[in-house]
Design a protein around this motif. Sequence first.
Motif, PDB file in Angstrom:
ATOM      1  N   PHE A   4      -6.113   6.050   5.513  1.00 13.36           N
ATOM      2  CA  PHE A   4      -5.243   5.176   4.755  1.00 13.36           C
ATOM      3  C   PHE A   4      -3.919   5.069   5.479  1.00 13.36           C
ATOM      4  O   PHE A   4      -3.204   6.061   5.637  1.00 13.36           O
ATOM      5  N   SER A   5      -3.577   3.890   5.948  1.00 17.44           N
ATOM      6  CA  SER A   5      -2.313   3.685   6.618  1.00 17.44           C
ATOM      7  C   SER A   5      -1.264   3.376   5.558  1.00 17.44           C
ATOM      8  O   SER A   5      -1.063   2.241   5.156  1.00 17.44           O
ATOM      9  N   ILE A   6      -0.588   4.409   5.085  1.00 15.00           N
ATOM     10  CA  ILE A   6       0.310   4.291   3.942  1.00 15.00           C
ATOM     11  C   ILE A   6       1.700   3.896   4.403  1.00 15.00           C
ATOM     12  O   ILE A   6       2.266   4.527   5.295  1.00 15.00           O
ATOM     13  N   VAL A   7       2.263   2.857   3.835  1.00 19.26           N
ATOM     14  CA  VAL A   7       3.612   2.438   4.188  1.00 19.26           C
ATOM     15  C   VAL A   7       4.582   3.190   3.287  1.00 19.26           C
ATOM     16  O   VAL A   7       4.907   2.761   2.191  1.00 19.26           O
ATOM     17  N   ALA A 273      -5.370   4.946  -3.381  1.00 19.27           N
ATOM     18  CA  ALA A 273      -4.764   6.259  -3.176  1.00 19.27           C
ATOM     19  C   ALA A 273      -3.263   6.098  -3.374  1.00 19.27           C
ATOM     20  O   ALA A 273      -2.492   5.994  -2.415  1.00 19.27           O
ATOM     21  N   LEU A 274      -2.848   6.033  -4.640  1.00 16.45           N
ATOM     22  CA  LEU A 274      -1.452   5.752  -4.949  1.00 16.45           C
ATOM     23  C   LEU A 274      -0.592   6.982  -4.698  1.00 16.45           C
ATOM     24  O   LEU A 274      -0.853   8.069  -5.209  1.00 16.45           O
ATOM     25  N   GLY A 279       8.227   4.068  -6.417  1.00 20.31           N
ATOM     26  CA  GLY A 279       8.143   2.696  -5.935  1.00 20.31           C
ATOM     27  C   GLY A 279       6.863   2.349  -5.218  1.00 20.31           C
ATOM     28  O   GLY A 279       6.697   1.212  -4.750  1.00 20.31           O
ATOM     29  N   SER A 280       5.922   3.292  -5.121  1.00 19.68           N
ATOM     30  CA  SER A 280       4.654   3.000  -4.432  1.00 19.68           C
ATOM     31  C   SER A 280       3.832   2.001  -5.236  1.00 19.68           C
ATOM     32  O   SER A 280       3.763   2.076  -6.465  1.00 19.68           O
ATOM     33  N   THR A 281       3.211   1.065  -4.532  1.00 21.12           N
ATOM     34  CA  THR A 281       2.394   0.040  -5.178  1.00 21.12           C
ATOM     35  C   THR A 281       1.147  -0.214  -4.336  1.00 21.12           C
ATOM     36  O   THR A 281       0.975   0.346  -3.248  1.00 21.12           O
ATOM     37  N   PHE A 282       0.299  -1.098  -4.850  1.00 21.93           N
ATOM     38  CA  PHE A 282      -0.872  -1.566  -4.110  1.00 21.93           C
ATOM     39  C   PHE A 282      -0.636  -2.963  -3.529  1.00 21.93           C
ATOM     40  O   PHE A 282      -1.572  -3.586  -3.011  1.00 21.93           O
TER      41      PHE A 282
END
Length: 475
Positions: A4-7, A273-274, A279-282
Amino acid sequence: MLFFSIVLLLLHLADAASIISRFHSYPLNSRSNTLGPQTNLIIANKVIAPDGFKRSATLAGGTHPGPIIAAQKVGDNFAINVVNQLSDDSAFKSTSVHWHGISQNRTNYLDGVAFVTQCPIAQNDSFLYSFNAQGQAGTFWYHSHYSTQQCDGLRGPLIIYDPEDPLSYLYDVDDETTVITIADWNHNVAPVLSHFVTVVNVEYGKRYRLRIIGMSCFPNFMFSIDGHDLTIIEADGHLTEPLLVDSIQVLAGQRYSAVLNANEPVDNYWIRALSSTAGSTFDGGQNSAILRYQGAPVAEPTTNQTTSTLPLLEANLHALINPGAPGIPGYGNADINLMMLVTSAGGMFYVNGFAFKPPSVPALLQILSGAQDASDLLPEGSVYVLEPNKVVELTMINGEFYGPHPIHLHGHSFDVVQSTDNSSFNYVNPVRRDTSSFGNQDKQVVIRWVTDNSGPWLLHCHIDWHLEKRVPRAL
């Protein structure tokens, strides 16, 4: 291997990017990269862009995450020659590699913890990690244990397959394509990012053992797949009684095997995979991947996330093999009973009022050089001397505002006799693992293990920034 390339701009949250470009997808196998148990592992710097933003990284095998190292439970010995070719002056140029979850029984010197069990591997030098997993099987990982270096990318999966897995009747597919790593990634401001979403291809009617590895430096993640339940069969290298859930909170350092039954209508579904980061979103495919059934159109999913009704609670997990915590049941009935209160002040963490200070000479080297008393190896409060072959019960209490903290013990697995999500105790069949949570503020966890693996072992929060801020303890 699914990454998962999470920003997540963890070091610059105030400057988070405001525009995400259209994402692109690519087949899972395009990132496949597997090594055997006897191999060279080159550690070098490389400019990469896992989420579209280019930056120099510290990588194992030239990829992020690093290549899967795969072995068999029976017959395979590890001989991994770690070669330090680091050259970036803006980053750490020394390194070490820890094999997370491997007990290293009688090979404490190969645990890979800089300044505890070994000196760091210097630039242009190498170190051979030659060890036997001694019957361990399951989902593990490797990462740098030199300061916060793993946050720059030095991390990857380590899988030991068991051809006689007693739960193999529950799944049909278990290979490199079902290894899922979840990690955070740090960089400076980026006005525009290209987000790449991985596709997991499945065939209707088959069951897949997903090996989920929490490789983050800071956040935890809530993992779920739209429209599908999951059956947990492993936690941190230990088989569990099968447990049906619809979401799994994965903390840094934790691993789960969860069986996915591909029995829903042929379509595309979001894998989520929150992150726990505010402030994390999809939005735009962030924190997401695609589950694509064979025969489904190549298109974005239109599925929606529903409220979780079967979330994983650690207290509901039970060890499958040889269940039961060691020692006399009952709180405080162990041979050695410890309590550690974690607090923070001035940006530093304290355990029972003391901050950890790493030695200038590795603790193990001091012992081998003739140190008379282990308590003299480190400053007061940094080391706990435990007698061999004793049952230890540790109560870890979160006395500061942040949580949850994932606590990891090197060299041992432990039985979680009281999970932080439960007020009751279980000495009959608690989950056995090596990384657990001691919760949010004023919560606690109680764990038991046997001191049957001599040597200096690190006990620490697996949030790397907290590791650097003096949470660890040597046992």
